[in-house]
Structures are given as structure tokens and as C-alpha cells.
Design a protein around this motif. Structure first.
Motif, PDB file in Angstrom:
ATOM      1  N   UNK A 193       0.928  -1.356  -0.194  1.00  0.00           N
ATOM      2  CA  UNK A 193      -0.141  -0.019   0.082  1.00  0.00           C
ATOM      3  C   UNK A 193       0.833   1.315   0.113  1.00  0.00           C
ATOM      4  N   UNK A 194       2.017   1.365   0.491  1.00  0.00           N
ATOM      5  CA  UNK A 194       2.785   2.297   0.586  1.00  0.00           C
ATOM      6  C   UNK A 194       4.056   2.409  -0.353  1.00  0.00           C
ATOM      7  N   UNK A 195       3.888   1.617  -1.260  1.00  0.00           N
ATOM      8  CA  UNK A 195       4.915   1.641  -2.436  1.00  0.00           C
ATOM      9  C   UNK A 195       4.022   1.999  -3.747  1.00  0.00           C
ATOM     10  N   UNK A 196       4.790   3.079  -4.478  1.00  0.00           N
ATOM     11  CA  UNK A 196       4.539   3.533  -5.877  1.00  0.00           C
ATOM     12  C   UNK A 196       5.432   2.993  -6.971  1.00  0.00           C
ATOM     13  N   UNK A 197       4.884   2.020  -7.702  1.00  0.00           N
ATOM     14  CA  UNK A 197       5.647   1.156  -8.417  1.00  0.00           C
ATOM     15  C   UNK A 197       4.996   0.834  -9.737  1.00  0.00           C
ATOM     16  N   UNK A 198       4.140   1.607 -10.337  1.00  0.00           N
ATOM     17  CA  UNK A 198       3.103   1.445 -11.286  1.00  0.00           C
ATOM     18  C   UNK A 198       3.363   0.784 -12.411  1.00  0.00           C
ATOM     19  N   UNK A 199       4.437   0.717 -12.963  1.00  0.00           N
ATOM     20  CA  UNK A 199       4.757  -0.189 -14.237  1.00  0.00           C
ATOM     21  C   UNK A 199       4.920  -1.618 -13.703  1.00  0.00           C
ATOM     22  N   UNK A 200       6.013  -1.694 -12.699  1.00  0.00           N
ATOM     23  CA  UNK A 200       6.133  -3.036 -12.052  1.00  0.00           C
ATOM     24  C   UNK A 200       4.980  -3.703 -11.612  1.00  0.00           C
ATOM     25  N   UNK A 201       4.072  -2.985 -11.055  1.00  0.00           N
ATOM     26  CA  UNK A 201       2.853  -3.536 -10.347  1.00  0.00           C
ATOM     27  C   UNK A 201       1.834  -3.916 -11.505  1.00  0.00           C
ATOM     28  N   UNK A 202       1.692  -3.092 -12.440  1.00  0.00           N
ATOM     29  CA  UNK A 202       0.675  -3.368 -13.583  1.00  0.00           C
ATOM     30  C   UNK A 202       1.292  -4.571 -14.273  1.00  0.00           C
ATOM     31  N   UNK A 203       2.545  -4.732 -14.513  1.00  0.00           N
ATOM     32  CA  UNK A 203       2.973  -5.893 -15.320  1.00  0.00           C
ATOM     33  C   UNK A 203       2.718  -6.968 -14.627  1.00  0.00           C
ATOM     34  N   UNK A 204       2.954  -6.986 -13.259  1.00  0.00           N
ATOM     35  CA  UNK A 204       3.054  -8.217 -12.548  1.00  0.00           C
ATOM     36  C   UNK A 204       1.392  -8.768 -12.297  1.00  0.00           C
ATOM     37  N   UNK A 205       0.512  -7.708 -12.249  1.00  0.00           N
ATOM     38  CA  UNK A 205      -0.813  -8.161 -12.607  1.00  0.00           C
ATOM     39  C   UNK A 205      -1.253  -8.853 -13.916  1.00  0.00           C
ATOM     40  N   UNK A 206      -0.563  -8.327 -14.825  1.00  0.00           N
ATOM     41  CA  UNK A 206      -0.590  -8.952 -16.044  1.00  0.00           C
ATOM     42  C   UNK A 206      -0.018 -10.586 -15.918  1.00  0.00           C
ATOM     43  N   UNK A 207       1.039 -10.588 -15.284  1.00  0.00           N
ATOM     44  CA  UNK A 207       1.598 -11.895 -15.271  1.00  0.00           C
ATOM     45  C   UNK A 207       0.658 -12.953 -14.393  1.00  0.00           C
TER      46      UNK A 207
END
Length: 231
Positions: free
Chosen positions: A145-159
Motif C-alpha cells: 500500500x505504501x509503494x508506488x511502482x506502477x509499471x512493475x505492479x501493472x506488469x505483475x498483475x498481467x503476469x
């Protein structure tokens, strides 16, 4: 012997996964983009090296052809190769991150499917992240919740979603995604998790657990060391 391929395995969690599977008696193919580093890592473990760049179709095809010629099948695929890039938040960087973290899974999995179908107990483990979990990112007290990593987070959601979709499409292959936990690697250095990060060998244990499951287990899940995660 059980035949396994691990991508991005010359260091970090991938290397420790290769070590643990080798020690368990698996015939491990250590995939790495850099030939020198990959050969050195494979020699250290007593594994086999294949040059494999998950962003390069020709490289992926050649790596799987090598395994097919030598083994005729593949029992375990661990899609471990990944990148963590926080900035700049722009189109070219997004394309790079998604190409490795998500599209790379498609490239390698599609190339591996003919060999996986020849296995009596085929398993695919996609190294994902709870940073790609809506639940984890919106639950008070969670580190995500306290981390801002949009590209990493979104790509891992895709994974993780790719894992679910592949599991639906191939019911004879066990597809699962894994959250290995905060880990002290080159990739995570400088992202504020040093105080909670654990050694790669510890994080690799959950990858290995999912890689060594039999057919009578769930498929299409995201799991961490404690079991299935909401996402």
C-alpha cells in the motif's frame, strides 16, 4: 530425470531456484540472456546453460529447440526473468517493462507448450508479485500500500492474469503464479525493503514448492509462502 527450465536464472531468486532443483535431482536448464554470466552460473551449480532472452523470439525458439533435441520434453518451466523499473513513467519504459515481465511469459510459454504436453506431470510457475494484487495494494498495513511502482505492479498483475488464463486453457498443465516475498537482490536494492528483505534462497523455496507439485493440486492460483493469496 525431471527436466526444468528457469529463465533469468544467472542470479537472485532464479539462481537459487536452479540450485535447489538441481540439488533435488532435477535436470536443470539455466536460462540467461548474458552468455558469460549464464555459463558461469550453470557451471557453479552443475546445471546446463541455454542462452535465453525473453524479449527475443529467436533466442527463445533456439533455447527450446536445444532442450527438445536433448530431452524431447519439458516437465517444469519457471518464468522467473523480470525487471523492476520505477521511472521514468513513460511509454518507452512501460513497453520495456511489460515486454520482459508479461510478454516474455507469453513468448517462453508458447514456445515451451509442445514440450510440456509431452510430460506426464507438466508444471509452469510464473514469478509474479503481490504488488500486482488489488487486494494487497488496498489493504491497510500491507507493505504494498505504501509503494508506488506502477509499471512493475501493472506488469505483475498481467503476469498473474496470464497464469489464470493459461490454467483455463490447459487443464493438464499446472499453472501457478508465485509471490516470493521481499527479497534482497540487485533488482530490489534501493526500493526501501532492506529491513524486511530475506535471502534469495528463502524466497526460492516457494518457487520450488510450486515447481515440484503433482497433478492433484490447484492450478491458476497466486501463492506466497503461506498459501493462496487474494488478488
Amino acid at each position: 530425470m525431471t527436466v526444468a527450465l528457469i529463465t533469468g536464472a544467472n542470479k537472485g531468486i532464479g539462481f537459487e531456484t536452479a540450485r535447489q532443483l538441481t540439488e533435488a535431482g532435477y535436470d536443470v536448464y539455466l536460462g540467461a540472456r548474458d552468455v558469460e554470466r549464464g555459463e558461469k552460473a550453470a557451471a557453479e551449480l552443475g546445471a546446463r546453460f541455454v542462452q535465453l532472452d525473453v524479449t527475443d523470439d529467436s533466442s527463445v525458439t533456439a533455447a527450446l529447440a536445444t532442450i527438445e533435441e536433448a530431452e524431447g520434453r519439458l516437465d517444469v518451466l519457471v518464468n522467473n526473468a523480470g525487471v523492476l523499473v520505477a521511472e521514468p513513467l513513460d511509454g518507452p519504459t512501460a513497453l520495456q517493462v511489460f515486454d520482459i515481465n508479461a510478454v516474455g511469459i507469453i513468448r517462453v510459454t508458447e514456445a515451451a507448450l509442445p514440450l510440456l504436453r509431452r510430460s506426464e506431470n507438466p508444471r509452469v510457475v510464473n514469478v509474479s508479485s503481490s504488488m500486482g494484487s488489488f487486494w494487497a495494494n488496498t489493504t491497510p498495513g500491507r507493505v504494498e500500500q505504501g509503494m508506488f511502482l506502477p509499471l512493475y505492479a501493472a506488469s505483475k498483475s498481467a503476469a498473474t492474469m496470464l497464469t489464470v488464463q493459461y490454467a483455463k486453457a490447459y487443464d493438464t498443465i499446472r499453472f501457478n503464479a508465485v509471490e516470493p516475498g521481499p527479497t534482497a537482490t540487485d533488482m530490489t536494492a534501493g526500493y526501501g525493503i532492506d529491513d524486511i528483505a530475506r535471502p534469495p534462497a528463502e524466497s526460492a523455496k516457494i518457487v520450488v514448492r510450486l515447481a515440484t507439485l503433482d497433478l492433484e493440486v490447484p492450478t491458476g492460483t497466486l501463492q506466497d509462502k503461506d498459501g493462496e493469496l487474494a488478488w
